[in-house]
Design a protein around this motif. Structure first.
Motif, PDB file in Angstrom:
ATOM      1  N   TRP A  20      -5.685 -27.440   6.795  1.00 38.75           N
ATOM      2  CA  TRP A  20      -6.358 -27.794   5.534  1.00 38.75           C
ATOM      3  C   TRP A  20      -6.526 -26.617   4.588  1.00 38.75           C
ATOM      4  CZ3 TRP A  20      -6.707 -32.506   3.795  1.00 38.75           C
ATOM      5  CH2 TRP A  20      -6.617 -33.572   4.710  1.00 38.75           C
ATOM      6  N   LEU A  21      -6.273 -25.408   5.065  1.00 41.36           N
ATOM      7  CA  LEU A  21      -6.328 -24.269   4.148  1.00 41.36           C
ATOM      8  C   LEU A  21      -5.241 -24.368   3.099  1.00 41.36           C
ATOM      9  CD1 LEU A  21      -7.546 -21.587   3.314  1.00 41.36           C
ATOM     10  CD2 LEU A  21      -6.099 -20.449   5.019  1.00 41.36           C
ATOM     11  N   PRO A  23      -3.752 -27.249   1.702  1.00 42.67           N
ATOM     12  CA  PRO A  23      -4.150 -28.153   0.616  1.00 42.67           C
ATOM     13  C   PRO A  23      -5.291 -27.594  -0.236  1.00 42.67           C
ATOM     14  CG  PRO A  23      -3.850 -29.386   2.650  1.00 42.67           C
ATOM     15  CD  PRO A  23      -3.774 -27.937   3.008  1.00 42.67           C
ATOM     16  N   THR A  24      -6.190 -26.830   0.385  1.00 44.03           N
ATOM     17  CA  THR A  24      -7.304 -26.253  -0.380  1.00 44.03           C
ATOM     18  C   THR A  24      -6.801 -25.273  -1.430  1.00 44.03           C
ATOM     19  OG1 THR A  24      -8.818 -26.496   1.508  1.00 44.03           O
ATOM     20  CG2 THR A  24      -9.447 -24.934  -0.216  1.00 44.03           C
ATOM     21  N   LEU A  25      -5.898 -24.362  -1.033  1.00 46.18           N
ATOM     22  CA  LEU A  25      -5.346 -23.391  -1.987  1.00 46.18           C
ATOM     23  C   LEU A  25      -4.518 -24.088  -3.062  1.00 46.18           C
ATOM     24  CD1 LEU A  25      -4.262 -20.429   0.333  1.00 46.18           C
ATOM     25  CD2 LEU A  25      -6.305 -20.612  -1.108  1.00 46.18           C
ATOM     26  N   PHE A  27      -4.990 -27.151  -4.173  1.00 51.54           N
ATOM     27  CA  PHE A  27      -5.943 -27.823  -5.066  1.00 51.54           C
ATOM     28  C   PHE A  27      -6.585 -26.815  -6.023  1.00 51.54           C
ATOM     29  CE2 PHE A  27     -10.249 -29.777  -5.760  1.00 51.54           C
ATOM     30  CZ  PHE A  27      -9.807 -30.824  -6.559  1.00 51.54           C
ATOM     31  N   MET A  28      -6.943 -25.641  -5.529  1.00 46.57           N
ATOM     32  CA  MET A  28      -7.540 -24.608  -6.391  1.00 46.57           C
ATOM     33  C   MET A  28      -6.558 -24.176  -7.476  1.00 46.57           C
ATOM     34  SD  MET A  28      -9.447 -22.311  -3.463  1.00 46.57           S
ATOM     35  CE  MET A  28      -9.795 -20.964  -4.605  1.00 46.57           C
TER      36      MET A  28
END
Length: 380
Positions: A20-21, A23-25, A27-28
């Motif tokens: 999930w790291l 998709p998080t980056l 999304f940011m």
């Protein structure tokens, strides 16, 4: 990053296995694009920012959907996806819509699509499958080398005719990198470099349009036509330089607000970042991109089969080439070729294709213990 096996089965277990790291980056980075498009349109929410956010959410949803589908399905779709994309490119040649002298789009009534963007991903899949099925002893044989070159050359020639030099480069360069990573002998690579050196001046003379040659001369001497061919890059440098180290602040960029920089919500959106957030903002943006690439390469290192390793390397290379070419273009280190900044520039097809590529990477990670058959694909 999540590395241990999930205790859950089915969809829940697959969602647990997603790193999930990544998709998080992503999304940011996409949210940075929303903010910069909002700033470049003088705070008009529905002039691009709203659409970009909608596409980002849709693309992320598509990415997660692709990630949880059995990776063996995507393995089997490698050649069909390539052939379908090739047919779409031929469709552009026959039925394509022309905009500003370039015939790159297909009108499917509901919307327009740009098949060349889809082909970037399809070429990577086809090459990864080709080398996965190819016995090691045939990699440097004529059939192995020519087979890979044909997979690259067919779409590259069609895209070059549109004309779209930037996308052509983004098809050829990752493809050649996959050939290199597959283990082609150095003597073949050396011969290819010599052939390329001979072909470059011929391509400049006979393969480029007049306006493309003009862009090269503008790159070599930006001062030759500051109000004409050099206008884009001149204003871009002014915007970036005026941002200094810390920038002028959000929504306070004069070059963007006064519309001095053309295409500042698409190909030249980095000028908005540089002017408003300065050198530090640009470094922060690059940190997001490097973080995304690093996670992808860590995932690639964990893969056990040739297809997954080459696919992830090819998708990551394509993504970072977007970044490199765009930043080089905007800062005057390369000619203007019309390549967007991925996840940040306004644009629908590019956004969805990039996120679909990351979905494939995540699918390879989630299903990393799946066995993929070798030798069952199309061999030339």
């Amino acid at each position: 990053m999540i590395t241990r096996r999930s205790e859950y089965g089915g969809l829940r277990g697959k969602l647990f296995e997603i790193d999930w790291l990544l998709p998080t980056l992503i999304f940011m980075t996409g949210l940075l694009g929303v903010a910069m498009i909002y700033a470049s349109t003088k705070g008009v929410w529905d002039a691009g920012a709203q659409q970009h956010l909608t596409r980002l959410i849709m693309g992320l949803s598509l990415m997660i959907l692709i990630a949880v589908i059995d990776f063996r399905f995507w393995f089997g779709m490698a050649y069909p996806a390539y052939l379908a994309s090739l047919l779409l490119l031929i469709g552009v040649e026959v039925f394509g819509v022309s905009v500003n002298g370039s015939q790159r789009w297909l009108d499917i009534y509901v919307t327009r699509i740009q098949p060349s963007e889809i082909m970037k991903l399809a070429v990577v899949l086809a090459l990864a499958r080709f080398y996965h099925d190819l016995p090691d002893w045939r990699i440097s044989k004529p059939t192995g080398v020519l087979g890979a070159l044909i997979i690259i050359a067919l779409p590259a020639l069609l895209v070059l005719r549109q004309p779209d030099l930037g996308t052509t480069l983004l098809i050829i360069a990752p493809g050649l990198m996959i050939i290199f990573l597959a283990g082609v002998r150095w003597r073949i690579i050396g011969s290819g470099l010599i052939a390329a050196a001979i072909a470059v001046p011929l391509f400049y003379k006979f393969g480029l349009k007049d306006y493309q040659r003009e862009r090269i001369w503008t790159f070599l001497d930006p001062s030759r036509d500051p109000s004409g061919a050099s206008y884009h890059i001149t204003q871009s440098k002014i915007a970036l330089g005026s941002g200094g180290v810390n920038g002028k602040g959000f929504m306070k960029g004069t070059q963007a607000n006064l519309d001095y920089v053309p295409e500042n919500r698409t190909d030249f959106i980095f000028t908005v970042i540089g002017e408003q957030f300065g050198l530090l903002g640009g470094i922060g943006m690059m940190a997001l991109y490097m973080g995304i690439a690093a996670i992808c390469m860590i995932i690639a290192a964990r893969m056990k089969n040739v297809f997954s390793k080459l696919m992830i390397a090819g998708i990551t290379a394509t993504f970072m080439l977007y970044v490199y070419i765009n930043l080089a273009m905007v800062t005057g280190l390369a000619p203007v070729v019309g390549v967007p900044l991925p996840l940040i520039s306004y644009g629908g097809t590019v956004m969805l294709v990039v996120l679909a590529g990351f979905g494939l990477i995540l699918s390879a990670h989630v299903h990393r213990n799946s066995d993929l058959p070798r030798g069952a694909g199309l061999l030339l």
